[in-house]
Enzyme design. Structure first.
Site, PDB file in Angstrom:
ATOM      1  N   SER A  79      -8.545  -3.331  64.013  1.00 27.62           N
ATOM      2  CA  SER A  79      -8.866  -4.119  65.199  1.00 27.62           C
ATOM      3  C   SER A  79      -8.233  -5.509  65.182  1.00 27.62           C
ATOM      4  O   SER A  79      -8.837  -6.482  65.641  1.00 27.62           O
ATOM      5  CB  SER A  79     -10.385  -4.204  65.396  1.00 27.62           C
ATOM      6  OG  SER A  79     -10.923  -2.906  65.576  1.00 27.62           O
ATOM      7  N   GLY A  83     -10.059   0.769  65.086  1.00 23.60           N
ATOM      8  CA  GLY A  83     -10.321   1.235  66.445  1.00 23.60           C
ATOM      9  C   GLY A  83     -11.746   0.985  66.914  1.00 23.60           C
ATOM     10  O   GLY A  83     -12.168   1.530  67.927  1.00 23.60           O
ATOM     11  N   GLU A  98      -6.979  -1.270  55.080  1.00 25.44           N
ATOM     12  CA  GLU A  98      -7.594  -0.993  56.372  1.00 25.44           C
ATOM     13  C   GLU A  98      -9.013  -0.470  56.183  1.00 25.44           C
ATOM     14  O   GLU A  98      -9.201   0.706  55.876  1.00 25.44           O
ATOM     15  CB  GLU A  98      -6.786   0.069  57.126  1.00 25.44           C
ATOM     16  CG  GLU A  98      -5.350  -0.306  57.355  1.00 25.44           C
ATOM     17  CD  GLU A  98      -4.760   0.449  58.539  1.00 25.44           C
ATOM     18  OE1 GLU A  98      -4.381  -0.211  59.506  1.00 25.44           O
ATOM     19  OE2 GLU A  98      -4.730   1.686  58.497  1.00 25.44           O
ATOM     20  N   HIS A 121      -2.866   7.046  55.655  1.00 28.67           N
ATOM     21  CA  HIS A 121      -3.707   6.423  56.678  1.00 28.67           C
ATOM     22  C   HIS A 121      -5.091   7.066  56.625  1.00 28.67           C
ATOM     23  O   HIS A 121      -5.213   8.273  56.378  1.00 28.67           O
ATOM     24  CB  HIS A 121      -3.084   6.604  58.067  1.00 28.67           C
ATOM     25  CG  HIS A 121      -3.766   5.780  59.108  1.00 28.67           C
ATOM     26  ND1 HIS A 121      -4.935   6.188  59.703  1.00 28.67           N
ATOM     27  CD2 HIS A 121      -3.478   4.563  59.622  1.00 28.67           C
ATOM     28  CE1 HIS A 121      -5.332   5.239  60.549  1.00 28.67           C
ATOM     29  NE2 HIS A 121      -4.461   4.254  60.521  1.00 28.67           N
ATOM     30  N   LYS A 147       0.112   5.912  66.558  1.00 31.84           N
ATOM     31  CA  LYS A 147      -0.712   7.132  66.424  1.00 31.84           C
ATOM     32  C   LYS A 147      -0.226   8.210  67.410  1.00 31.84           C
ATOM     33  O   LYS A 147       0.964   8.287  67.675  1.00 31.84           O
ATOM     34  CB  LYS A 147      -2.191   6.799  66.617  1.00 31.84           C
ATOM     35  CG  LYS A 147      -2.630   5.619  65.742  1.00 31.84           C
ATOM     36  CD  LYS A 147      -4.111   5.452  65.666  1.00 31.84           C
ATOM     37  CE  LYS A 147      -4.438   4.208  64.858  1.00 31.84           C
ATOM     38  NZ  LYS A 147      -5.850   4.026  64.605  1.00 31.84           N
ATOM     39  N   GLU A 193      -7.016   8.075  58.824  1.00 31.57           N
ATOM     40  CA  GLU A 193      -7.179   9.252  59.705  1.00 31.57           C
ATOM     41  C   GLU A 193      -6.601  10.501  59.056  1.00 31.57           C
ATOM     42  O   GLU A 193      -7.117  11.602  59.230  1.00 31.57           O
ATOM     43  CB  GLU A 193      -6.533   8.960  61.078  1.00 31.57           C
ATOM     44  CG  GLU A 193      -7.379   7.963  61.867  1.00 31.57           C
ATOM     45  CD  GLU A 193      -6.610   7.103  62.847  1.00 31.57           C
ATOM     46  OE1 GLU A 193      -5.465   7.434  63.191  1.00 31.57           O
ATOM     47  OE2 GLU A 193      -7.168   6.070  63.266  1.00 31.57           O
ATOM     48  N   ASN A 238       1.322   0.966  64.542  1.00 29.39           N
ATOM     49  CA  ASN A 238       1.059   2.397  64.369  1.00 29.39           C
ATOM     50  C   ASN A 238       0.614   2.940  65.723  1.00 29.39           C
ATOM     51  O   ASN A 238      -0.515   2.715  66.141  1.00 29.39           O
ATOM     52  CB  ASN A 238      -0.045   2.575  63.314  1.00 29.39           C
ATOM     53  CG  ASN A 238      -0.497   4.010  63.178  1.00 29.39           C
ATOM     54  OD1 ASN A 238       0.151   4.928  63.687  1.00 29.39           O
ATOM     55  ND2 ASN A 238      -1.617   4.215  62.491  1.00 29.39           N
TER      56      ASN A 238
HETATM   57  C1  PEP Z   1      -4.739   1.550  62.321  1.00 30.95           C
HETATM   58  O1  PEP Z   1      -5.240   2.653  62.511  1.00 30.95           O
HETATM   59  O2  PEP Z   1      -3.752   1.455  61.557  1.00 30.95           O
HETATM   60  C2  PEP Z   1      -5.331   0.408  62.992  1.00 30.95           C
HETATM   61  C3  PEP Z   1      -5.292  -0.738  62.404  1.00 30.95           C
HETATM   62  O3  PEP Z   1      -5.906   0.643  64.217  1.00 30.95           O
HETATM   63  P1  PEP Z   1      -6.603  -0.453  65.205  1.00 30.95           P
HETATM   64  O4  PEP Z   1      -5.709  -1.665  65.183  1.00 30.95           O
HETATM   65  O5  PEP Z   1      -6.629   0.219  66.536  1.00 30.95           O
HETATM   66  O6  PEP Z   1      -7.945  -0.723  64.638  1.00 30.95           O
END
Ligand code: PEP
Length: 252
Positions: free
Chosen positions: A215, A176, A170, A98, A13, A100, A11
């Protein structure tokens, strides 16, 4: 023993300019041969470079997904991008729900039911995201939160649609932040998600890929992916470097 599909999806983003996105995609394609064919690799660039990334990935065995789609089919919805537009480009997947989008753009289950319907109407496979925030985890409400996110949306699908669904768990506190769920925490909740899915869809739940996101990086992916109910990852930050993304693909 079922052989569930293994998936590593990136992703991106709101990152990369078009030319950078094409470079990144080419880097992923160049290293694809070192990742098992048994792993589906997907990149999800911003809308503005879906077309050029799809072009760059032709013949590469790397799939492309969008990061979102509109609730409506077409018409006077300024700024929105319809599922049929995404599908027409050759995208096969779309990330929906997601955290976000839920957090910053107020997406609710009602919104997501409409987006899911649009995705399926256009033969896109949704990557439906669920996950609790830090307060919910600390209050030990994570199971209930995830269950509700599944019941309110996934339970509205037909079995045929469900058979074409990917779920990404997630935890918001891990996205992040550099803070990863432990492999045990991931397995615990992935197994729970599968149990919830089984209560509605029976044996088809065994086939549903459930990805971990938060992460995830080359150094921790192997341990997490080794768990029985973890079928891959949805990768944010580490998907922005072809080398890291490919290393995660090799982590199975
Ligand atoms: C995400 O937002 O889908 C995600 C997993 O981000 P990160 O790997 O940066 O934590």
């Amino acid at each position: 023993m079922t052989m569930r599909k293994k998936i590593v999806a990136g992703n991106w983003k709101m990152n990369t300019l078009p030319a950078e996105g094409v470079e990144l995609a080419k880097g992923v394609a160049a290293g694809r041969k070192d990742v098992c064919d048994c792993v589906t690799l997907i990149v999800c660039p911003p809308f503005t470079h879906l077309s050029s990334v799809i072009e760059a990935l032709k013949g590469s065995n790397v799939e492309v997904g969008a990061q979102d789609c509109a609730t409506e089919t077409k018409g006077a919805y300024t700024g929105e991008v319809a599922a049929q537009m995404i599908a027409a480009l050759g995208c096969k997947y779309v990330i929906l729900g997601h955290s976000e989008r839920r957090q910053y753009y107020g997406e609710t289950s009602a919104t997501l039911n409409k987006k899911m319907a649009e995705a399926y109407a256009n033969n896109l496979t949704p990557i439906y995201c669920v996950g609790e925030n830090l307060d919910e985890r600390e209050a030990e409400r994570h199971f209930d939160v995830v269950k509700a996110q599944i019941e309110e949306v996934v339970f509205n699908l037909t079995e045929e649609q469900f058979r074409n669904l990917v779920i990404a768990y997630e935890p918001v506190w891990a996205i992040g932040t550099g803070k990863t769920a432990t492999a045990e925490q991931a397995q615990e909740i992935h197994a729970y998600i599968r149990e919830v899915l089984r209560s509605k869809f029976g044996a088809a739940a065994e086939e549903c890929p459930i990805l971990y996101g938060g992460s995830c990086k080359p150094s921790n992916a192997g341990e997490i992916f080794a768990k029985a109910d973890v079928d891959g990852g949805l990768i944010g930050g580490a998907a922005l470097k072809a080398e890291d993304f490919l290393a995660i693909g090799k982590a199975f």
